[in-house]
Design a protein around this motif. Structure first.
Motif, PDB file in Angstrom:
ATOM      1  N   ALA A   1       0.824  -1.215   0.000  1.00 16.40           N
ATOM      2  CA  ALA A   1       0.000   0.000   0.000  1.00 16.40           C
ATOM      3  C   ALA A   1       0.856   1.262   0.000  1.00 16.40           C
ATOM      4  O   ALA A   1       0.418   2.312  -0.492  1.00 16.40           O
ATOM      5  CB  ALA A   1      -0.925   0.006   1.217  1.00 16.40           C
ATOM      6  N   PHE A   2       2.082   1.150   0.538  1.00 17.99           N
ATOM      7  CA  PHE A   2       3.006   2.272   0.562  1.00 17.99           C
ATOM      8  C   PHE A   2       3.979   2.251  -0.616  1.00 17.99           C
ATOM      9  O   PHE A   2       5.006   2.922  -0.596  1.00 17.99           O
ATOM     10  CB  PHE A   2       3.795   2.283   1.875  1.00 17.99           C
ATOM     11  CG  PHE A   2       2.968   2.557   3.098  1.00 17.99           C
ATOM     12  CD1 PHE A   2       1.738   3.201   3.008  1.00 17.99           C
ATOM     13  CD2 PHE A   2       3.409   2.166   4.360  1.00 17.99           C
ATOM     14  CE1 PHE A   2       0.971   3.454   4.130  1.00 17.99           C
ATOM     15  CE2 PHE A   2       2.648   2.427   5.495  1.00 17.99           C
ATOM     16  CZ  PHE A   2       1.415   3.067   5.375  1.00 17.99           C
ATOM     17  N   ALA A   3       3.651   1.449  -1.651  1.00 15.95           N
ATOM     18  CA  ALA A   3       4.432   1.364  -2.886  1.00 15.95           C
ATOM     19  C   ALA A   3       5.837   0.811  -2.665  1.00 15.95           C
ATOM     20  O   ALA A   3       6.792   1.181  -3.356  1.00 15.95           O
ATOM     21  CB  ALA A   3       4.517   2.732  -3.573  1.00 15.95           C
TER      22      ALA A   3
ATOM     23  N   ALA B   1      -8.050  -1.609   6.198  1.00 11.66           N
ATOM     24  CA  ALA B   1      -8.902  -2.775   5.973  1.00 11.66           C
ATOM     25  C   ALA B   1     -10.200  -2.384   5.267  1.00 11.66           C
ATOM     26  O   ALA B   1     -10.640  -3.056   4.325  1.00 11.66           O
ATOM     27  CB  ALA B   1      -9.199  -3.465   7.301  1.00 11.66           C
ATOM     28  N   VAL B   2     -10.804  -1.298   5.708  1.00 15.03           N
ATOM     29  CA  VAL B   2     -12.055  -0.851   5.092  1.00 15.03           C
ATOM     30  C   VAL B   2     -11.815  -0.430   3.643  1.00 15.03           C
ATOM     31  O   VAL B   2     -12.647  -0.683   2.761  1.00 15.03           O
ATOM     32  CB  VAL B   2     -12.678   0.304   5.909  1.00 15.03           C
ATOM     33  CG1 VAL B   2     -13.835   0.940   5.161  1.00 15.03           C
ATOM     34  CG2 VAL B   2     -13.149  -0.204   7.270  1.00 15.03           C
ATOM     35  N   ASP B   3     -10.664   0.181   3.377  1.00 18.04           N
ATOM     36  CA  ASP B   3     -10.330   0.625   2.020  1.00 18.04           C
ATOM     37  C   ASP B   3      -9.954  -0.531   1.088  1.00 18.04           C
ATOM     38  O   ASP B   3      -9.809  -0.332  -0.116  1.00 18.04           O
ATOM     39  CB  ASP B   3      -9.151   1.613   2.049  1.00 18.04           C
ATOM     40  CG  ASP B   3      -9.528   2.948   2.672  1.00 18.04           C
ATOM     41  OD1 ASP B   3     -10.737   3.194   2.828  1.00 18.04           O
ATOM     42  OD2 ASP B   3      -8.614   3.716   3.012  1.00 18.04           O
ATOM     43  N   GLY B   4      -9.763  -1.716   1.666  1.00 19.63           N
ATOM     44  CA  GLY B   4      -9.390  -2.864   0.860  1.00 19.63           C
ATOM     45  C   GLY B   4      -7.911  -3.013   0.629  1.00 19.63           C
ATOM     46  O   GLY B   4      -7.475  -3.932  -0.077  1.00 19.63           O
ATOM     47  N   ARG B   5      -7.106  -2.131   1.208  1.00 22.25           N
ATOM     48  CA  ARG B   5      -5.658  -2.235   1.034  1.00 22.25           C
ATOM     49  C   ARG B   5      -5.032  -3.238   1.994  1.00 22.25           C
ATOM     50  O   ARG B   5      -3.897  -3.682   1.799  1.00 22.25           O
ATOM     51  CB  ARG B   5      -5.013  -0.861   1.211  1.00 22.25           C
ATOM     52  CG  ARG B   5      -5.326   0.107   0.073  1.00 22.25           C
ATOM     53  CD  ARG B   5      -4.662   1.446   0.271  1.00 22.25           C
ATOM     54  NE  ARG B   5      -5.249   2.200   1.368  1.00 22.25           N
ATOM     55  CZ  ARG B   5      -4.738   3.311   1.876  1.00 22.25           C
ATOM     56  NH1 ARG B   5      -3.584   3.773   1.398  1.00 22.25           N
ATOM     57  NH2 ARG B   5      -5.349   3.946   2.846  1.00 22.25           N
TER      58      ARG B   5
END
Length: 307
Positions: A165-167, A267-271
């Motif tokens: 998520a942090f690339a 978690a809510v964002d799907g990441r």
């Protein structure tokens, strides 16, 4: 009568029992939660053997298993603000969470987003929060390459996703049977076993910028040789002394509600997918714990507590 799964003395599985438990009363700064789900972690069985977090208090026996729960606030202690009876919450219990009820200190308790199931929320306070703290501690720039040992377990799964998520590019060490699972997290899989360093170099010819170790021992020793800058080595699988000897450090845990809020947002964002792979009822807590203790768990194991 409320139930709890406990260990009655330090030792092996023979010390475990499902027992009746009086409903606890919250003290100052605490909430009483009716547990809906409790995450299962390696630290749970390690505590049964006598392991204690550095600086942590000794457990009173019998001791309830479990270090992360999600549930509904039933009662509020003195000096508690921001929580009300009926709130859905998750966090780290004071003294165990494989139980009908658990006491949570509000300092490490967060409101559960409505979109997040109890089973998923119960996986966040230990594994996901440890992973988040470790990734933040490493502070890698986008495009850096991170090696995660033990990438198929609860912390490793979360760390791989948070890094992604942090690339940050991830190389994940795990058994051959977990290859597809690790690759589904966006990581490059390297099989555990002999020749680890050579296989990592082949998978990441550009080099490794950091190591997030979750295994310790010989695996950590070999992984450390891949780093030019040993300050970019952190571990949750070895002691502070071992980490310092290799030039690294233990994961510095924040243990705050703010971190829980952050991992819940991911978690809510799907990441961050909690990846609960199996659930057990409380009366089968022994099976849940054996699945983790025997090293057969893939993703997260959760105990569900019936209403």
């Amino acid at each position: 009568m409320p139930k709890a799964y406990v260990f009655t003395r330090y030792g092996g599985p023979e010390t475990e029992a499902l027992v009746d438990q009086d409903r606890p009363s919250p003290g100052p700064g605490q909430v009483l939660v009716a547990v809906r789900a409790a995450g299962v972690n390696p630290v749970d069985w390690k505590q049964r053997t006598g392991y204690r977090r550095p600086g942590g208090p000794a457990r009173e026996l019998p001791a309830v298993f479990g270090n992360e729960v999600a549930g509904i606030v039933e009662e509020i202690g003195a000096d508690v603000n921001g929580f009300a009876v009926g709130d859905e919450v998750f966090g780290n219990p004071v003294a165990g969470g494989y139980a009908t009820y658990a006491l949570l200190p509000v300092a490490v308790t967060a409101h559960k987003p409505a979109a997040l199931p109890f089973t998923d929320a119960a996986t966040l306070p230990v594994a996901a929060a440890t992973a988040y703290d470790g990734i933040r501690q490493l502070d890698l720039p986008a495009g850096a390459t991170l090696l995660i040992t033990g990438a198929g377990g609860g912390v490793g799964v979360a760390a791989a996703q948070i890094a992604h998520a942090f690339a940050v590019r991830v190389v994940g060490v795990a058994s051959d049977v977990k290859k597809d699972f690790v690759e589904s997290l966006g990581a490059v899989h390297v099989p555990s076993g002999p020749g680890l360093a050579e296989q990592v170099r082949a998978a990441a010819p550009q080099g490794i910028d950091a190591v997030f170790d979750l295994v310790g021992g010989d695996v950590l020793e070999e992984a450390a040789t891949l780093l030019a800058d040993r300050t970019k080595l952190i571990t949750a699988g070895a002691s502070q002394d071992e980490a310092e000897r290799l030039g690294g450090a233990r994961v510095a845990r924040a243990r705050t509600a703010a971190v829980l809020d952050e991992v819940a947002k991911l978690a809510v964002d799907g990441r961050l997918r909690p990846l609960v792979t199996r659930t057990f009822p409380l009366d089968r807590a022994a099976e849940a714990l054996r699945t983790v203790e025997n090293g057969h768990a893939r993703g997260k194991i959760v105990i569900e507590v019936a209403i």
